[in-house]
Write a protein that holds these residues in place. Structure first.
Motif, PDB file in Angstrom:
ATOM      1  N   ASP A  59       0.756  -1.014   0.285  1.00  0.00           N
ATOM      2  CA  ASP A  59      -0.020   0.150   0.004  1.00  0.00           C
ATOM      3  C   ASP A  59       0.954   1.269   0.034  1.00  0.00           C
ATOM      4  OD1 ASP A  59      -2.273   1.216  -0.077  1.00  0.00           O
ATOM      5  OD2 ASP A  59      -2.937   0.833   2.030  1.00  0.00           O
ATOM      6  N   SER A  86      -4.593   6.861   0.698  1.00  0.00           N
ATOM      7  CA  SER A  86      -4.555   5.077   1.031  1.00  0.00           C
ATOM      8  C   SER A  86      -3.969   4.891   2.215  1.00  0.00           C
ATOM      9  CB  SER A  86      -3.586   4.458  -0.297  1.00  0.00           C
ATOM     10  OG  SER A  86      -3.802   3.190  -0.369  1.00  0.00           O
ATOM     11  N   ALA A  87      -2.759   4.584   2.372  1.00  0.00           N
ATOM     12  CA  ALA A  87      -2.129   4.506   3.819  1.00  0.00           C
ATOM     13  C   ALA A  87      -2.232   5.814   4.514  1.00  0.00           C
ATOM     14  CB  ALA A  87      -0.593   4.231   3.670  1.00  0.00           C
ATOM     15  N   GLU A  89      -4.275   9.166   5.359  1.00  0.00           N
ATOM     16  CA  GLU A  89      -5.723   9.425   5.365  1.00  0.00           C
ATOM     17  C   GLU A  89      -5.928  10.854   4.518  1.00  0.00           C
ATOM     18  OE1 GLU A  89      -9.035   9.503   8.941  1.00  0.00           O
ATOM     19  OE2 GLU A  89      -7.351  10.570   9.382  1.00  0.00           O
ATOM     20  N   ARG A 105      -3.248   7.033   8.117  1.00  0.00           N
ATOM     21  CA  ARG A 105      -4.618   6.569   8.504  1.00  0.00           C
ATOM     22  C   ARG A 105      -4.637   5.609   9.521  1.00  0.00           C
ATOM     23  NH1 ARG A 105      -8.760   6.057   5.122  1.00  0.00           N
ATOM     24  NH2 ARG A 105      -7.542   6.385   3.440  1.00  0.00           N
ATOM     25  N   MET A 108      -4.533   1.308  11.001  1.00  0.00           N
ATOM     26  CA  MET A 108      -3.813   0.174  10.255  1.00  0.00           C
ATOM     27  C   MET A 108      -2.825  -0.562  11.173  1.00  0.00           C
ATOM     28  SD  MET A 108      -3.506   2.111   6.665  1.00  0.00           S
ATOM     29  CE  MET A 108      -2.202   3.141   7.494  1.00  0.00           C
ATOM     30  N   LYS A 109      -2.567  -2.027  10.825  1.00  0.00           N
ATOM     31  CA  LYS A 109      -1.616  -2.882  11.295  1.00  0.00           C
ATOM     32  C   LYS A 109      -0.937  -3.710  10.265  1.00  0.00           C
ATOM     33  CE  LYS A 109      -3.513  -3.056  15.938  1.00  0.00           C
ATOM     34  NZ  LYS A 109      -4.118  -4.127  16.879  1.00  0.00           N
ATOM     35  N   VAL A 116       0.887   0.755  11.920  1.00  0.00           N
ATOM     36  CA  VAL A 116       1.389   1.575  10.932  1.00  0.00           C
ATOM     37  C   VAL A 116       1.385   3.163  11.503  1.00  0.00           C
ATOM     38  CG1 VAL A 116       0.975   2.369   8.590  1.00  0.00           C
ATOM     39  CG2 VAL A 116       0.922  -0.099   9.280  1.00  0.00           C
ATOM     40  N   LEU A 209       1.693  -4.246   3.622  1.00  0.00           N
ATOM     41  CA  LEU A 209       0.533  -3.980   4.239  1.00  0.00           C
ATOM     42  C   LEU A 209      -0.835  -4.283   3.477  1.00  0.00           C
ATOM     43  CD1 LEU A 209      -1.137  -2.383   6.558  1.00  0.00           C
ATOM     44  CD2 LEU A 209      -0.872  -0.211   5.136  1.00  0.00           C
ATOM     45  N   SER A 212      -5.631  -0.557   1.315  1.00  0.00           N
ATOM     46  CA  SER A 212      -6.368  -0.437   2.469  1.00  0.00           C
ATOM     47  C   SER A 212      -7.905  -0.438   1.619  1.00  0.00           C
ATOM     48  CB  SER A 212      -6.477   0.951   2.869  1.00  0.00           C
ATOM     49  OG  SER A 212      -5.020   1.377   3.589  1.00  0.00           O
TER      50      SER A 212
END
Length: 212
Positions: A59, A86-87, A89, A105, A108-109, A116, A209, A212
């Motif tokens: 991502d 995407s990653a 926000e 964002r 996320m993990k 992240v 990742l 998303s």
């Protein structure tokens, strides 16, 4: 589902042609491809096959906005100068466009369970600038970025890129698949003194990742 090569088996089913790429059984889809995966390292890959892999396991901070093509059912394409988070926000510019600020964002993990954050963003850009891949040539050439100090973590969820001046290519560069979020700790675990960015390990392994 297991993908194992090409459209050859589809052709066989339609024409009766028998070839070496035929599926072993009805549960196996075989897809022919005229390209191979040269590397799974985002900073290095060049082949079309590798790009397809990158698009599905990594991502980027931003992506080009993709919309349906009017009057052409099933056809989608990106629009010039239109982007979506995407990653990242959201994003904004400061210093008359010379500084890009990305908001990570939340929530996320990585597959490891590690979060992240802005430090993850900095690692991907630091690695791109300093690892053996061609991104280390593109950053200075396209964005006039030559030092890791230009990648700045403001807080856990805020990351900034400080360029000498505004650049019309900034958002396009943020959207390319080479700028892929990778798990810093996973990559570091496979680094060595001779290979501090784990370039050899990344050729055949992913630490991403996913979109998303």
């Amino acid at each position: 589902m297991r993908l194992a090569g090409g459209l050859a088996s589809l052709g066989a089913a339609q024409t009766g042609w028998s070839g070496g790429a035929a599926a072993q059984d009805m549960r196996t889809l075989t897809i022919a491809w005229d390209s191979d995966i040269d590397s799974t390292d985002p900073a290095v890959f060049k082949s079309i096959a590798a790009y397809v892999v990158q698009a599905n396991v990594y991502d980027s901070p931003l992506m080009w906005k993709v919309e349906p093509e009017p009057g052409k059912a099933g056809l989608f394409r990106s629009r010039p100068n239109e982007f979506v988070g995407s990653a990242a926000e959201s994003w904004s510019f400061e210093n008359n466009g010379a500084t890009l600020v990305l908001k990570v964002r939340p929530g996320m993990k990585f597959p490891s369970g590690r979060p992240v954050n802005a430090h993850s963003f900095k690692y991907l850009f630091d690695r791109g600038l300093q690892s053996p891949g061609y991104m280390r040539l593109l950053f200075p050439t396209l964005l006039d970025i030559s030092k890791p100090e230009q990648f700045v973590v403001r807080d856990d969820m805020t990351f900034a890129i400080e360029m000498p001046s505004a650049n019309p290519m900034t958002l396009d560069i943020m959207s390319i698949g080479n700028n892929a979020l990778i798990d810093p700790e996973e990559v570091k675990a496979h680094a060595t003194t001779a290979d501090p960015w784990a370039a050899e390990w990344m050729k055949r392994n992913v630490a991403g990742l996913g979109p998303s």
